[in-house]
Design a protein around this motif. Structure first.
Motif, PDB file in Angstrom:
ATOM      1  N   THR A   1      -3.653  -3.519 -11.187  1.00  0.00           N
ATOM      2  CA  THR A   1      -4.176  -2.201 -11.583  1.00  0.00           C
ATOM      3  C   THR A   1      -3.479  -1.125 -10.891  1.00  0.00           C
ATOM      4  O   THR A   1      -3.070  -0.243 -11.298  1.00  0.00           O
ATOM      5  N   THR A   2      -3.149  -1.523  -9.359  1.00  0.00           N
ATOM      6  CA  THR A   2      -2.669  -0.576  -8.359  1.00  0.00           C
ATOM      7  C   THR A   2      -1.324  -0.498  -8.816  1.00  0.00           C
ATOM      8  O   THR A   2      -0.543   0.729  -8.900  1.00  0.00           O
ATOM      9  N   VAL A   3      -0.373  -1.679  -9.150  1.00  0.00           N
ATOM     10  CA  VAL A   3       0.900  -1.567  -9.520  1.00  0.00           C
ATOM     11  C   VAL A   3       1.169  -0.715 -10.905  1.00  0.00           C
ATOM     12  O   VAL A   3       2.147   0.042 -10.799  1.00  0.00           O
ATOM     13  N   ALA A   4       0.221  -0.911 -11.601  1.00  0.00           N
ATOM     14  CA  ALA A   4       0.357  -0.302 -12.918  1.00  0.00           C
ATOM     15  C   ALA A   4       0.189   1.104 -12.682  1.00  0.00           C
ATOM     16  O   ALA A   4       0.910   2.097 -13.343  1.00  0.00           O
ATOM     17  N   ALA A   5      -0.821   1.690 -11.826  1.00  0.00           N
ATOM     18  CA  ALA A   5      -0.800   2.954 -11.526  1.00  0.00           C
ATOM     19  C   ALA A   5       0.446   3.882 -10.772  1.00  0.00           C
ATOM     20  O   ALA A   5       0.628   5.102 -11.044  1.00  0.00           O
ATOM     21  N   GLU A   6       1.318   3.015 -10.217  1.00  0.00           N
ATOM     22  CA  GLU A   6       2.239   3.511  -9.499  1.00  0.00           C
ATOM     23  C   GLU A   6       3.392   3.329 -10.513  1.00  0.00           C
ATOM     24  O   GLU A   6       4.771   3.646 -10.130  1.00  0.00           O
ATOM     25  N   ALA A   7       3.328   2.522 -11.556  1.00  0.00           N
ATOM     26  CA  ALA A   7       4.769   2.298 -12.446  1.00  0.00           C
ATOM     27  C   ALA A   7       5.356   3.586 -13.165  1.00  0.00           C
ATOM     28  O   ALA A   7       6.639   3.573 -13.028  1.00  0.00           O
ATOM     29  N   GLU A   8       4.584   4.477 -13.218  1.00  0.00           N
ATOM     30  CA  GLU A   8       5.129   5.726 -13.670  1.00  0.00           C
ATOM     31  C   GLU A   8       5.880   6.511 -12.673  1.00  0.00           C
ATOM     32  O   GLU A   8       7.203   7.059 -12.778  1.00  0.00           O
ATOM     33  N   ARG A   9       5.366   6.672 -11.484  1.00  0.00           N
ATOM     34  CA  ARG A   9       6.146   7.175 -10.170  1.00  0.00           C
ATOM     35  C   ARG A   9       7.049   6.689  -9.913  1.00  0.00           C
ATOM     36  O   ARG A   9       8.308   7.019  -9.637  1.00  0.00           O
ATOM     37  N   ALA A  10       7.291   5.081 -10.119  1.00  0.00           N
ATOM     38  CA  ALA A  10       8.304   4.481  -9.655  1.00  0.00           C
ATOM     39  C   ALA A  10       9.603   4.829 -10.994  1.00  0.00           C
ATOM     40  O   ALA A  10      10.844   4.824 -10.491  1.00  0.00           O
ATOM     41  N   ALA A  11       9.289   4.808 -12.101  1.00  0.00           N
ATOM     42  CA  ALA A  11      10.304   5.104 -13.002  1.00  0.00           C
ATOM     43  C   ALA A  11      10.851   6.468 -12.874  1.00  0.00           C
ATOM     44  O   ALA A  11      12.003   6.458 -13.218  1.00  0.00           O
ATOM     45  N   GLU A  12       9.764   7.546 -12.616  1.00  0.00           N
ATOM     46  CA  GLU A  12      10.468   8.873 -12.239  1.00  0.00           C
ATOM     47  C   GLU A  12      11.649   8.879 -10.918  1.00  0.00           C
ATOM     48  O   GLU A  12      12.615   9.467 -11.303  1.00  0.00           O
ATOM     49  N   ARG A  13      11.217   7.947  -9.958  1.00  0.00           N
ATOM     50  CA  ARG A  13      12.318   8.008  -8.901  1.00  0.00           C
ATOM     51  C   ARG A  13      13.345   6.862  -9.415  1.00  0.00           C
ATOM     52  O   ARG A  13      14.078   6.772  -8.252  1.00  0.00           O
ATOM     53  N   GLN A  14      13.407   6.371 -10.423  1.00  0.00           N
ATOM     54  CA  GLN A  14      14.237   5.267 -10.779  1.00  0.00           C
ATOM     55  C   GLN A  14      14.366   4.156  -9.726  1.00  0.00           C
ATOM     56  O   GLN A  14      15.495   3.782  -9.273  1.00  0.00           O
ATOM     57  N   VAL A  15      13.241   3.619  -9.561  1.00  0.00           N
ATOM     58  CA  VAL A  15      13.172   2.510  -8.753  1.00  0.00           C
ATOM     59  C   VAL A  15      12.289   1.349  -9.708  1.00  0.00           C
ATOM     60  O   VAL A  15      11.662   1.451 -10.347  1.00  0.00           O
ATOM     61  N   THR A  16      13.045   0.190  -9.496  1.00  0.00           N
ATOM     62  CA  THR A  16      12.464  -1.164 -10.311  1.00  0.00           C
ATOM     63  C   THR A  16      11.346  -1.594  -9.582  1.00  0.00           C
ATOM     64  O   THR A  16      11.448  -1.932  -8.458  1.00  0.00           O
ATOM     65  N   LEU A  17      10.127  -1.779 -10.403  1.00  0.00           N
ATOM     66  CA  LEU A  17       8.810  -2.227  -9.706  1.00  0.00           C
ATOM     67  C   LEU A  17       8.804  -3.413 -10.227  1.00  0.00           C
ATOM     68  O   LEU A  17       8.259  -3.425 -11.735  1.00  0.00           O
ATOM     69  N   THR A  18       8.690  -4.757  -9.691  1.00  0.00           N
ATOM     70  CA  THR A  18       8.187  -5.845 -10.266  1.00  0.00           C
ATOM     71  C   THR A  18       6.920  -6.316  -9.638  1.00  0.00           C
ATOM     72  O   THR A  18       6.644  -6.040  -8.638  1.00  0.00           O
ATOM     73  N   LEU A  19       6.317  -7.369 -10.601  1.00  0.00           N
ATOM     74  CA  LEU A  19       5.029  -7.858  -9.981  1.00  0.00           C
ATOM     75  C   LEU A  19       4.978  -9.353 -10.387  1.00  0.00           C
ATOM     76  O   LEU A  19       5.325  -9.933 -11.432  1.00  0.00           O
TER      77      LEU A  19
END
Length: 427
Positions: A265-283
């Motif tokens: 849940t926490t990672v999903a909440a930060e996924a949009e912000r990571a996409a805006e910053r062009q940062v790849t977020l893996t889980l």
């Protein structure tokens, strides 16, 4: 934390007790040492007085079994009726004094005791007086034993007294810590509502200014909104810290927290912000739930803060890997990024309250990583930081799992081992 504060209070009490006990014990040892020294000096003086009397008058007033007189006329040695101990008289001393005519005193340790010997030249030859100090040595041993027992009893009594004194002396400190926690909780709770109201009104004013086209001071409004948001975060930190510091009797037991669901849940909440910053977020998490005992909001804050910290320090094109795994009855959360990193020499200092290392200008104010360490420690876990400047950072949180999860994990590992052994036997 309550446990840490209680540990500090207990250590302070113990130290005060030890210091008081050691001080009194040192005084007892000093008094015993002085008494023992005076006894030895008086005994030695008395023994030498007896020896001088013996060489002058040919007799010693001490017990007959402990004193002997020998006379040497140049050819023969005459002894008294009392048989001498083995090794006496000292023939070398008799011959030397007969030649030099100088008095010679010596001490001989023999036959399990100590002999004091005085050899003196007289008109009719040489006289040698021997005194056995076995009774004096026995008195010394008895005195040492008595002082040792008295010192031990006095030291124990002094330490108990010191603990009682320390308890009374530290009581105001414990009360002050309790009042401090209550004040922080009460003040934070009272501040939370007005700060939230100011933040909401600032947002409304900024929204109206944009819609009306009269946004002359929009930058100032945005800064006001950011400031009130940070104030709210600080108040939330203080409230969380106060809740963690509450006494166990004041805290209601919380149900186990499913780390798998929480991290997803926490990672999903930060996924949009990571996409805006062009940062790849893996889980990477296990498929099954992974429950741990603790406070869900506090643990969510740990994961959220670490993700926020990683996003703040990872430039565009970077990568953040979030991993959850279990091993040896411990749940392990790893958040690694390819951002700015930090000097490994500061790995411990970054958990200090309000610490702001180099390059931390875009990090939010507040208790930050210090609060995270407090949360993890309150859950009987550990948090570690690894980093290299320019090569990213890696934070590892380890939390003990619930007993049921630990047993299930061990059973699963045993079952998998048995399956592997059966497959190996089949092959």
């Amino acid at each position: 934390m309550e446990a840490a504060e209680q540990a500090i209070v207990r250590r302070t009490r113990l130290r005060i007790g030890m210091f008081v006990g050691l001080a009194i014990g040192a005084l007892l040892l000093l008094a015993g040492g002085i008494s023992y020294g005076l006894l030895v000096h008086s005994q030695e003086t008395q023994i030498q007085r007896e020896l001088r009397w013996g060489t002058e008058h040919g007799t010693i007033a001490g017990p007959p079994a402990c004193s002997w007189i020998f006379r040497y006329d140049g050819t023969t040695v005459r002894t008294g009726t009392n048989p001498p101990p083995p090794g006496f008289p000292l023939g070398d001393a008799l011959h030397t004094v007969a030649v030099t005519r100088t008095t010679e005193t010596t001490t001989v340790a023999r036959n399990g005791t100590t002999y004091h010997v005085r050899t003196e030249a007289r008109d009719d030859g040489v006289v040698q007086a021997v005194f056995d100090a076995r009774f004096q040595l026995s008195d010394r041993r008895h005195l040492l034993l008595a002082f040792s027992l008295a010192a031990a009893a006095g030291l124990l009594a002094a330490m108990l007294t010191g603990v009682l004194v320390g308890r009374r002396a530290v009581a105001p400190l414990a009360e002050a810590l309790t009042r401090q926690r209550r004040f922080v909780a009460d003040a934070s709770h009272e501040l939370r509502t007005p700060i939230a109201q100011v933040h909401t009104r600032a947002q409304l004013i900024a929204r109206r200014a944009r819609s009306d086209g009269t946004a002359t001071n929009l930058d100032d409004l945005e800064r006001l909104i950011g400031t009130t948001r940070r104030l709210g975060e600080i108040v939330d930190d203080l409230l969380l810290s106060a809740r963690l510091a509450a006494a166990p009797a004041d805290r209601r037991p919380d149900p186990p927290v499913d780390l798998t669901s929480l991290i997803r849940t926490t990672v999903a909440a930060e996924a949009e912000r990571a996409a805006e910053r062009q940062v790849t977020l893996t889980l990477d998490t296990p498929a099954a739930p992974l429950p741990v005992p603790g406070v869900e909001s506090a643990l969510r804050r740990v994961v959220g803060e670490l993700l926020t910290n990683a996003l703040a320090h990872t430039p565009a094109g970077g990568r953040i890997d979030v991993t959850l795994r279990s091993a040896d009855d411990v749940a392990e959360i790893v958040i690694a990024d390819t951002g700015k990193g930090f000097d490994q020499a500061d790995a411990r200092r970054i958990f200090d309250r309000f610490h702001r290392g180099a390059g931390s200008g875009d990090r939010r104010f507040g208790l930050g990583l210090a609060l995270l360490q407090e949360v993890v420690t309150s859950h009987h876990g550990t948090i570690e930081a690894e980093g290299r400047t320019g090569w990213g950072a890696r934070f590892t949180v380890r939390l003990p799992m619930t007993e049921a999860t630990s047993i299930a994990g061990r059973a699963s590992r045993i079952r998998n081992l048995r399956i592997w052994q059966l497959d190996a036997g089949t092959r």
